[in-house]
Design an enzyme around this catalytic site. Structure first.
Site, short mmCIF file in Angstrom:
data_model
loop_
_atom_site.label_atom_id
_atom_site.label_comp_id
_atom_site.label_asym_id
_atom_site.label_seq_id
_atom_site.Cartn_x
_atom_site.Cartn_y
_atom_site.Cartn_z
N HIS A 245 -42.53 42.34 -36.48
CA HIS A 245 -43.47 41.24 -36.30
C HIS A 245 -44.34 41.52 -35.07
O HIS A 245 -43.91 42.20 -34.14
CB HIS A 245 -42.69 39.94 -36.10
CG HIS A 245 -43.57 38.73 -36.01
ND1 HIS A 245 -43.86 38.12 -34.82
CD2 HIS A 245 -44.21 38.03 -36.96
CE1 HIS A 245 -44.64 37.08 -35.04
NE2 HIS A 245 -44.87 37.00 -36.33
N ASP A 330 -34.07 40.62 -35.87
CA ASP A 330 -35.12 39.60 -35.97
C ASP A 330 -34.96 38.97 -37.35
O ASP A 330 -35.35 39.55 -38.36
CB ASP A 330 -36.49 40.24 -35.79
CG ASP A 330 -37.63 39.22 -35.93
OD1 ASP A 330 -37.33 38.03 -36.20
OD2 ASP A 330 -38.80 39.61 -35.78
N LYS A 367 -38.88 27.84 -40.23
CA LYS A 367 -39.38 28.51 -41.43
C LYS A 367 -38.59 28.15 -42.67
O LYS A 367 -39.17 27.88 -43.70
CB LYS A 367 -39.40 30.02 -41.24
CG LYS A 367 -40.63 30.52 -40.50
CD LYS A 367 -40.68 32.03 -40.47
CE LYS A 367 -41.88 32.50 -39.65
NZ LYS A 367 -41.74 33.92 -39.28
C1 PLP Z 1 -42.55 34.52 -38.38
C2 PLP Z 1 -41.85 35.65 -37.74
C3 PLP Z 1 -41.68 35.71 -36.37
C4 PLP Z 1 -42.29 34.68 -35.45
O1 PLP Z 1 -41.75 33.43 -35.64
P1 PLP Z 1 -42.50 32.09 -35.21
O2 PLP Z 1 -41.40 31.09 -35.29
O3 PLP Z 1 -43.60 31.88 -36.18
O4 PLP Z 1 -43.00 32.28 -33.83
C5 PLP Z 1 -40.96 36.75 -35.84
N1 PLP Z 1 -40.45 37.70 -36.62
C6 PLP Z 1 -40.61 37.71 -37.95
C7 PLP Z 1 -40.00 38.79 -38.77
C8 PLP Z 1 -41.32 36.68 -38.56
O5 PLP Z 1 -41.49 36.68 -39.87
#
Ligand code: PLP
Length: 710
Positions: A245, A330, A367
């Protein structure tokens, strides 16, 4: 939350009047009573109505079986059983976790019973509310007036202004009453990890199987920076998933580290595959260190798990193989993995801690669980130097965090508790699998073409499906045994035009057109590839939403087959350039984009673009510093070869960087440039189909990039 369901055989005279009396007594205390007709009806009612706060039933008629059924749905729900003196207790009941109260049928006791029900309901709410949220609600209930920030003072300031009061009325009083300052001692502090905030973190850590958890109020973008900047001191070498990301690129711009990369595979659909097993081995890493100027043995590694397309790793293998102290998963997309057994062994927090290693999992709670935007968590397993870590945490956290975000993160954890929580995730998985089968069924019944699903032949078992090296469906070459697994709730639909080997057919329907059509019908696709569309079946997707998607897909087919005009089929697209789209029909548009794809051999180009990495000439940090000093110039994208990029270049899709700051596109890595130019060209040909490329600017029709002055 004041509705009581009464399951009662009303035909029996001596039971009828006490129940009627009770209903009246409950009504005076503000309770509503509903009467399901039978057990089945009751179960449906409970499943669909989480606000029901109790069930009254007749012990002689129901008892054990009913208790078991309710227990499956919610073991904490207060149950009230009317029993007469002949009632017996079933010994098997002792095995059930139940919250049950017994009463007798008799006239005149209704008021007492209603009082007890009221108490039990309060206890029930108390037992399911997590600590910080509870403290916050109590604080608001007590309506304390303070003379500190925020300056709106429980919303009062808004109510002094016409436009302010419109805003106030939209959000409602509680939003403002609960938006309070950090200086409330009874609520503790997010930054000091004290009071109810500390309790919330402990509650979350228990819920997510972590040793220690942190609530982050600025998304996983920030969670990743906290973890990375703590784990990788300046001058050290970091091992980063090339499909990372952009927050991790930003982390590397902020702190002076030397990156080396894990090299994931990808297939012809443009689906990001995983990092092969070999990439985690000591030898391969040592070789990369040797080939990278300034690199030393890395102490921190970060892997995107799951990938954007829903592929999980065998995390146990990674934890055992990787020879770095800090291993960071992540997991922004998958905050739910701890709540269903199919994810066991595939996520950062499953399994035990290992001596000498620290595992992190960062998750975007917002998310795919239920929380306000920006709610995120860091989970830790292993020995962490907490004071220093907290310095990194505070460095990235506002001294005035939003309580609503914090409380929503805690609530999302509370929602996962018990049978009610497990059922939420199980329902999502079941719904996604049913949807997959439905697409397959429609495909088999259809005349001509229909959408396909990217999945194994057999999806009869509920699991994360293994990407078997011998199977063809996934389209990955040389995939490792027992290494990657497809999450059922991440659904990739395929449109006609290309097979799993990347061979393009003579006709095709580029997925971007389907995405435009769905968008006009209120359905936002998570990610659009050349011939693939990704949908997430989160817990917010209910049956009507799934039906609506199916319906829109069949409607697309109908409109496409009837070759409707762009004007009537895709009116929003038509509006982008009415002259260009004046007489065009949808099949012409699809074929036009498909022909460009064929002309550029997109699948092969995309594969190659990610196959040879550009060359690192300076660290992302140094490149960024050069940019800040003004040591950059703007050139056309087409002249990029042998120049050092100042910025990260990142096309959506696929949403991962192709060039990082400080990297040079050389003759060998020219496919990177060809790929970017092709994306621009498609946009130039077809208004409305411009690819959003972070780091490339369209200046009067010429695509430009920033490079370092040499
Ligand atoms: C969306 C995402 C992020 C960032 O997350 P936010 O909560 O939008 O700041 C980090 N890593 C990955 C793999 C993502 O898909």
């Amino acid at each position: 939350m004041n509705t009581i369901a009464i399951l009662n055989n009303l035909g029996v005279f001596f039971k009828k009047y006490p129940v009627q009396e009770l209903e009246q007594a409950l009504a005076t205390r503000g309770y509503k009573v509903v009467y399901p007709v039978d057990e089945k009806d009751l179960m449906k009612l409970l499943e669909m109505n989480p606000r029901i706060s109790g069930v009254i039933f007749d012990w002689d008629t129901y008892s054990l079986d009913l208790c078991q059924q309710i227990n499956q749905i919610n073991e904490k729900l207060p149950l009230y059983a009317f029993a007469n003196e002949h009632s017996t207790l079933d010994i098997n009941l002792a095995d059930l976790r139940l919250n049950i109260y017994f009463f007798e049928y008799c006239l005149g006791s209704a008021s007492d019973i209603a009082h007890k029900i009221e108490q039990a309901t309060e206890d029930y709410k108390d037992s399911i509310l997590p600590p910080l949220t509870k403290a916050l609600f109590n604080y608001v209930d007590e309506a304390k007036y303070t003379f500190c920030t925020p300056g709106h003072m429980s919303g009062t300031a808004f109510n002094k202004s016409p436009v302010g009061s419109i805003f106030y009325d939209f959000y409602g009083a509680n939003t403002f009453k609960a938006d309070i300052s950090i200086s409330m001692p009874e609520l503790g502090s997010l930054l000091d990890h004290s009071g109810p905030h500390k309790e919330a973190e402990e509650y979350i850590a228990r819920t997510f199987n972590a040793d220690r958890s942190y609530i982050v109020t600025n998304g996983t973008s920030t969670a990743n920076k906290i973890v990375g900047m703590f784990s990788a001191p300046a001058g050290s070498t970091v091992l980063v998933d090339r499909n990372c990301h952009k927050s991790l690129t930003h982390m590397m711009m902020m702190t002076d580290v030397v990156p080396i990369y894990f090299r994931p595979t990808r297939n012809a659909y443009g689906i990001l595959g995983g990092i092969p097993k070999s990439e985690f081995s000591r030898e391969v890493i040592a070789e990369k260190v040797a080939n990278t100027p300034g690199a030393t043995k890395p102490g921190y590694a970060v892997v995107t798990n799951s990938t954007y397309d829903g592929l999980f790793y065998n995390t146990q293998f990674i934890k055992e193989s990787l020879d770095t102290k800090f291993i960071h998963f992540d997991s922004a997309w998958v905050p739910y993995t701890n709540f269903n057994p199919i994810y066991e062994g595939k996520c950062g927090m499953s399994g035990e801690a290992m001596p000498g290693k620290v595992f992190y999992e960062t998750q975007s709670t917002h998310k795919l669980l239920a929380a306000f935007s920006q709610a995120s968590m860091i989970h830790v397993k292993g020995e962490l130097e907490e004071e220093s870590f907290n310095e990194a945490f505070m460095m990235h956290t506002s001294t005035s965090p939003q309580y609503g975000i914090v409380a929503s993160a805690e609530i999302s954890a509370a929602m996962m508790h018990g049978n009610a929580g497990r059922r939420l995730i199980q329902d999502s998985i079941d719904r996604a699998i049913r949807f997959r089968k439905e697409i397959k069924k429609l495909r088999s019944e259809c005349d001509g073409w229909f959408f396909d699903v990217w999945q194994p032949e057999n999806i009869e078992t509920t699991e994360c499906w293994n990407l078997n090296p011998n199977d063809k469906w996934h389209g990955f070459k040389n995939i490792d045994e027992d290494h990657m697994f497809l999450d059922p709730i991440k659904i990739t639909l395929l449109t006609p035009g290309m097979n799993e080997d990347g061979e393009l057919s003579t006709t095709g329907i580029p997925a971007s057109i389907v995405a435009k059509f769905l968008d006009q019908h209120g359905i936002v696709v998570e990610k659009t590839g050349p011939y693939s569309l990704l949908f997430l079946f989160s817990i917010g997707i209910d049956k009507p939403k799934a039906m609506q998607l199916l319906r829109a897909l069949t409607e697309f087919k109908r409109g496409y087959d009837r070759n409707m005009t762009i004007k009537s089929f895709l009116p929003a697209l038509y509006q982008e350039d009415p002259q260009f789209y004046a007489n065009m029909r949808v099949q012409d548009l699809a074929q036009g984009i498909h022909d460009l794809t064929v002309k550029f051999q997109l699948p092969e180009l995309m594969y190659k673009a990610f196959d040879v990495l550009p060359e690192m000439k300076m660290t992302p940090h140094d490149a960024w510093q050069q940019e800040l000093r003004g040591e950059v110039r703007e050139i056309p994208l087409s002249e990029m070869v042998n120049e050092i990029s100042a910025n990260m270049i990142l096309p959506y899709p696929p949403g991962v960087p192709v060039v990082l700051p400080g990297e040079m596109v050389t003759e060998q890595s020219r496919p990177v440039l060809d790929f970017l130019e092709m994306l621009c060209e498609i946009g130039n040909h077809f208004p409305g189909f411009e690819t959003d490329i972070h780091g490339v600017y369209n200046v009067d029709g010429v695509y430009k990039v920033k490079v370092i002055k040499q």
